[in-house]
Write a protein that holds these residues in place. Structure first.
Motif, PDB file in Angstrom:
ATOM      1  N   ASP A   9      -6.005   4.871  -5.770  1.00 34.06           N
ATOM      2  CA  ASP A   9      -6.694   5.612  -4.712  1.00 34.06           C
ATOM      3  C   ASP A   9      -6.963   7.058  -5.136  1.00 34.06           C
ATOM      4  O   ASP A   9      -6.381   7.558  -6.101  1.00 34.06           O
ATOM      5  N   ARG A  38      -6.047  16.193   3.110  1.00 37.51           N
ATOM      6  CA  ARG A  38      -5.000  15.245   3.496  1.00 37.51           C
ATOM      7  C   ARG A  38      -3.620  15.757   3.037  1.00 37.51           C
ATOM      8  O   ARG A  38      -2.828  15.026   2.462  1.00 37.51           O
ATOM      9  N   TRP A  82       0.011   0.101  -4.581  1.00 32.44           N
ATOM     10  CA  TRP A  82      -0.927   1.227  -4.430  1.00 32.44           C
ATOM     11  C   TRP A  82      -0.427   2.460  -5.176  1.00 32.44           C
ATOM     12  O   TRP A  82       0.763   2.757  -5.158  1.00 32.44           O
ATOM     13  N   ASP A 117     -13.089   2.485   4.130  1.00 33.11           N
ATOM     14  CA  ASP A 117     -11.947   2.420   5.051  1.00 33.11           C
ATOM     15  C   ASP A 117     -12.379   1.870   6.399  1.00 33.11           C
ATOM     16  O   ASP A 117     -11.543   1.557   7.245  1.00 33.11           O
ATOM     17  N   GLY A 156     -11.416   4.809   0.820  1.00 33.46           N
ATOM     18  CA  GLY A 156     -12.425   3.756   0.958  1.00 33.46           C
ATOM     19  C   GLY A 156     -13.362   3.834  -0.226  1.00 33.46           C
ATOM     20  O   GLY A 156     -12.937   3.854  -1.374  1.00 33.46           O
ATOM     21  N   ASP A 207       0.839  -1.208   0.000  1.00 33.82           N
ATOM     22  CA  ASP A 207       0.000   0.000   0.000  1.00 33.82           C
ATOM     23  C   ASP A 207       0.870   1.252   0.000  1.00 33.82           C
ATOM     24  O   ASP A 207       2.064   1.219  -0.335  1.00 33.82           O
ATOM     25  N   ASP A 208       0.284   2.334   0.387  1.00 38.18           N
ATOM     26  CA  ASP A 208       0.895   3.667   0.367  1.00 38.18           C
ATOM     27  C   ASP A 208       2.242   3.700   1.098  1.00 38.18           C
ATOM     28  O   ASP A 208       2.403   3.061   2.141  1.00 38.18           O
ATOM     29  N   LYS A 245      -3.902  -0.919  -6.862  1.00 39.23           N
ATOM     30  CA  LYS A 245      -4.970  -0.230  -6.128  1.00 39.23           C
ATOM     31  C   LYS A 245      -4.823   1.262  -6.419  1.00 39.23           C
ATOM     32  O   LYS A 245      -3.815   1.870  -6.058  1.00 39.23           O
TER      33      LYS A 245
HETATM   34  C1  GLA Z   1      -6.902   5.552   1.680  1.00 41.36           C
HETATM   35  C2  GLA Z   1      -7.345   4.154   1.375  1.00 41.36           C
HETATM   36  C3  GLA Z   1      -6.683   3.188   2.319  1.00 41.36           C
HETATM   37  C4  GLA Z   1      -5.191   3.316   2.211  1.00 41.36           C
HETATM   38  C5  GLA Z   1      -4.758   4.744   2.430  1.00 41.36           C
HETATM   39  C6  GLA Z   1      -3.298   4.934   2.104  1.00 41.36           C
HETATM   40  O1  GLA Z   1      -7.415   5.987   2.897  1.00 41.36           O
HETATM   41  O2  GLA Z   1      -8.728   4.047   1.419  1.00 41.36           O
HETATM   42  O3  GLA Z   1      -7.090   1.880   2.056  1.00 41.36           O
HETATM   43  O4  GLA Z   1      -4.775   2.874   0.943  1.00 41.36           O
HETATM   44  O5  GLA Z   1      -5.497   5.651   1.643  1.00 41.36           O
HETATM   45  O6  GLA Z   1      -2.892   6.217   2.308  1.00 41.36           O
END
Ligand code: GLA
Length: 732
Positions: free
Chosen positions: A477, A442, A410, A547, A528, A365-366, A475
């Protein structure tokens, strides 16, 4: 399925075995609607369904004052002649005129369905659907309009979109261009919308339709967590299994409006399309504008049936490519396990445990790029962070692959942090209005995806990371709403196009990536489930649902989501407890029993589970591997709503009715509880189904019900808060 043109009466009848859609050329040459609903036999003339009479204070047409568009149902209403209800479009001519009168010119009927240029849409083979283009002309603006309809063969669905062509030499401006109108002849309906906010998306809300306008909208740049671009109108007595319901779903991921205008003469007008408040589209000579598609579905057997129609349509005619109808991989995502605090070793350790449990895909992920150690920096710099990934994405993918897992990662390509190399080099690529300090969301700005050069630049960066690495999944986002939308360096005249062009830019980047890497499974995400719409699904077959991964809240969120979207699209994972968002602890079984009615995965460090829980995880994954295809593509039924009681239930039945799985969830226990029974759905009435040691006929289970508690119950739900069970039915 057929589309018939009755030349003499100038009526079109689109029908299949379940629905009819009838419209005609009105006496003034404009298109009027006569009927939409359950199938009726075709005949030459349905004109009696239109209204002819004189009414005081109602404008009548010059040639015959007993005909007024206001008193009739319209296909695609303009404003300002004899219809003064909410309009579907508005064209501003150079002389300032904004009144139009589009008259029928010609039409074409053809098999199959055409794609919409640059836009997502449902598709169909020659035998799956028939389409109709009706061309109309407005002399005041010198503009042609093409109303496009498709009726599916086996589904109670009509899709619509509209194309405008400027045929004149002078500029015209589209101030409003919605996608579809359904004018119903009475107002005895309830309106249903799916509303929420971050971490509590898509709660069904029902209200009675009364005289006046009800509307939902997004002006947030994306379809939003606040309102979903999907609505239902239903008869007051319609429930999940009986009664009429009409759905409208927007195949679009940006600003939208959906509304019901109930006038004082009994007409109920439903409209859906791009939000006009953030839209202004000039058209020069020969230029065209095509609206996104609206999917109109009908059910005379309740809302479950309506949902199943959308599920079938999306699985068969919206999701494309290699992931169409394919069981989704069981994934492990490191977000809630590590957030941005990881390195290669930590990731490999988590993935190794995932492999031991039976997971198939690991998702990073991130936090892997630029100077991304927290959410203040790095977005826009899509280059591996050498401290975290010393061997690059390629190296990590290789290590994960060597464990026997697929690998994905991600991205958030539409965004930029002020603290990033990209922003320092191209500050004018972020939306900002000269003279106004742009809002942060954010800690990030939104990139101007209305510009091709921005989309192309981001594509090149991402291409370099993906190319050569063995990437199975991405993924995508999108973690803030759009504000301060102003595109630098373009003529002022075009600023009204920017919101829509932004969405087209997002679709363009998706198209480029999918064309370059057709095997990658995309999952869309927006903090989310803030961009959970049919537009996204055309590119990304699954979407992170919320989320909020708390099992109990997820029952509600997934329940609400299921009204409009199939289980194959609902990203659902088991995460750690106490839950990160709610602080609540529910058992690992409960969490998995909810997540398995979705794409299924884990979002935690499996190394932190005790042996007993880890064994449960292994069993859950084994079960899901066996059941996922059936769960993701079987017939889904909502049985008991978590919004209405403390007991919730849903079930899936296999297409051959041989197998079914019921999920039951006690949200709050009741001491000395009432007798619990659930009437099941979709079974073969005369077949015997085994539940454990016992067997029951389909009709018993559907009519008398499945007994949930007491000594004779086939299956016990424990009487504690957040207990759950999965009940397996196998046809003998
Ligand atoms: C969002 C996504 C999460 C995650 C974060 C990462 O909130 O919905 O699932 O990937 O970003 O920063």
């Amino acid at each position: 399925m057929n589309i018939v043109w009755h030349e003499k009466t100038k009526q079109f009848h689109l029908y299949n075995d379940t629905i009819s859609y009838i419209m005609y050329v009105q006496p003034n040459g404009e298109m009027g609607q006569l009927y939409f609903g359950g199938k009726i036999r075709d005949k030459e003339d349905f004109l009696y369904l239109s209204y002819r009479n004189f009414r005081p204070m109602v404008p009548g047409c010059g040639f015959d004052e007993t005909f007024s568009m206001e008193l009739n149902r319209q296909e695609y209403p303009g404003f300002g002649t004899t219809d003064l209800g909410t309009s579907a479009y508005q064209i501003e001519c150079e002389n300032g005129n904004r009144v139009s009168a589009f008259k029928y010119e010609s039409h074409t009927i053809y098999s199959g369905k055409k794609a919409l240029d640059g836009l997502p849409s449902t598709y169909a083979g020659e035998d799956d659907a028939m389409s109709l283009d009706v061309t109309l002309y407005d002399a005041a603006a010198d503009v042609r309009m093409v109303l496009t309809y498709t009726i599916y063969n086996t589904l109670a669905v009509v899709t619509r979109s509209v194309r405008f062509v400027n045929c004149g030499k002078k500029q015209v401006v589209l101030n409003k261009a919605l996608s579809a109108c359904v004018d119903l002849p009475d107002q005895n309906y309830e309106w249903m919308q799916f509303s929420g906010a971050w971490a509590r998306e898509r709660k069904p809300i029902v209200r009675k339709i009364e005289c006046g306008v009800v509307s939902i909208e997004s002006k947030r740049g994306g379809s939003s967590p606040n309102q979903n671009p999907f609505i239902i109108v239903k008869r007051p007595n319609t429930d999940e299994f009986s009664g009429e319901a009409i759905g409208m779903s927007f195949v679009y991921s940006g600003n939208f409006v959906a509304l019901a205008d109930a006038d004082t003469y009994g007409r109920l007008r439903l409209l859906m399309g791009i939000h006009p408040e953030t839209f202004r589209w000039p058209l020069q000579e020969n230029e065209t504008f095509t609206t996104p598609e609206v999917i109109i579905a009908y059910s005379e057997n309740g809302m479950n049936n309506l949902s199943q129609t959308y599920h079938d349509l999306y699985n068969n005619y919206l999701v494309r490519g290699n992931w169409k109808k394919r069981p989704r991989p069981i994934l492990l995502n490191n977000w809630e396990a590590t957030f941005m605090d990881f390195d290669e070793d930590k990731i490999v350790k988590i993935a190794t445990k995932g492999k031991e449990a039976g997971v198939e895909l690991f998702v990073l992920d991130d936090g892997w790029f630029g100077k991304r150690d927290d959410d203040y920096a790095g977005l826009g710099d899509w280059v591996e962070n050498p401290k975290k990934l010393p061997n690059g994405m390629k190296g990590l993918a290789k290590k994960i692959n060597e464990l026997g897992l697929e690998f994905g990662f991600w991205i958030e390509p539409e965004m930029v942090n002020p603290d990033s190399d990209l922003y320092r080099e191209h500050p004018d690529w972020a939306f900002a209005v000269p003279g106004i300090e742009p809002a942060l969301g954010r800690h990030q700005y939104v990139l101007d995806f209305s510009k091709d050069e921005v989309v192309d630049y981001i594509y090149e960066m991402l291409y370099k990371v993906i190319d050569g690495a063995n990437i199975a999944y991405i993924k995508w986002d999108m973690n803030r709403t759009l504000t301060d939308v102003f595109s630098h360096g373009i003529p002022g005249e075009l600023q009204g196009c920017v919101y829509h062009k932004y969405v087209l830019g997002v679709y363009k980047l998706y198209t480029k990536l999918i064309s370059a890497f057709p095997d990658i499974l995309f999952e869309s995400c927006s903090s989310g489930g803030a961009r959970f719409d049919a537009g996204m699904m055309y590119y990304a077959p699954q979407a992170w649902c919320s989320d909020n991964t708390d099992g109990a809240d997820r029952v509600r969120i997934q329940y609400g989501t299921s009204y409009g979207y199939p289980l194959s699209s609902i990203g659902a994972h088991v995460s750690a407890v106490p839950n990160q968002q709610t602080g609540r602890t529910v058992s690992i079984d409960f969490r998995a029993n909810v997540a398995c009615f979705g794409t299924f995965g884990y979002e935690l460090d499996l190394n932190h589970l005790d042996d007993q829980e880890f064994e449960r995880v292994k069993e859950q994954i084994k079960f899901m591997k066996e059941y996922r295809e059936f769960l993701q593509y079987g017939k889904f039924y909502r049985l008991l709503s978590p919004y209405e009681s403390d007991l919730a239930a849903w079930m899936v039945v296999s297409p051959d009715e041989k197998k079914a799985l019921v999920g039951v969830y006690t949200m709050r226990s009741m001491v000395n509880s009432v007798d619990g029974r659930i009437r099941l759905q979709g079974l073969d009435e005369s077949a015997l189904y085994c539940i454990g040691e016992q067997s029951y006929y389909g009709d018993e289970l559907m009519k008398a019900g499945l007994v949930l508690n007491g000594k004779n119950a086939p299956s016990f739900t424990k009487e504690t808060d957040y207990s759950s069970c999965l009940i397996h039915l196998i046809k003998k």
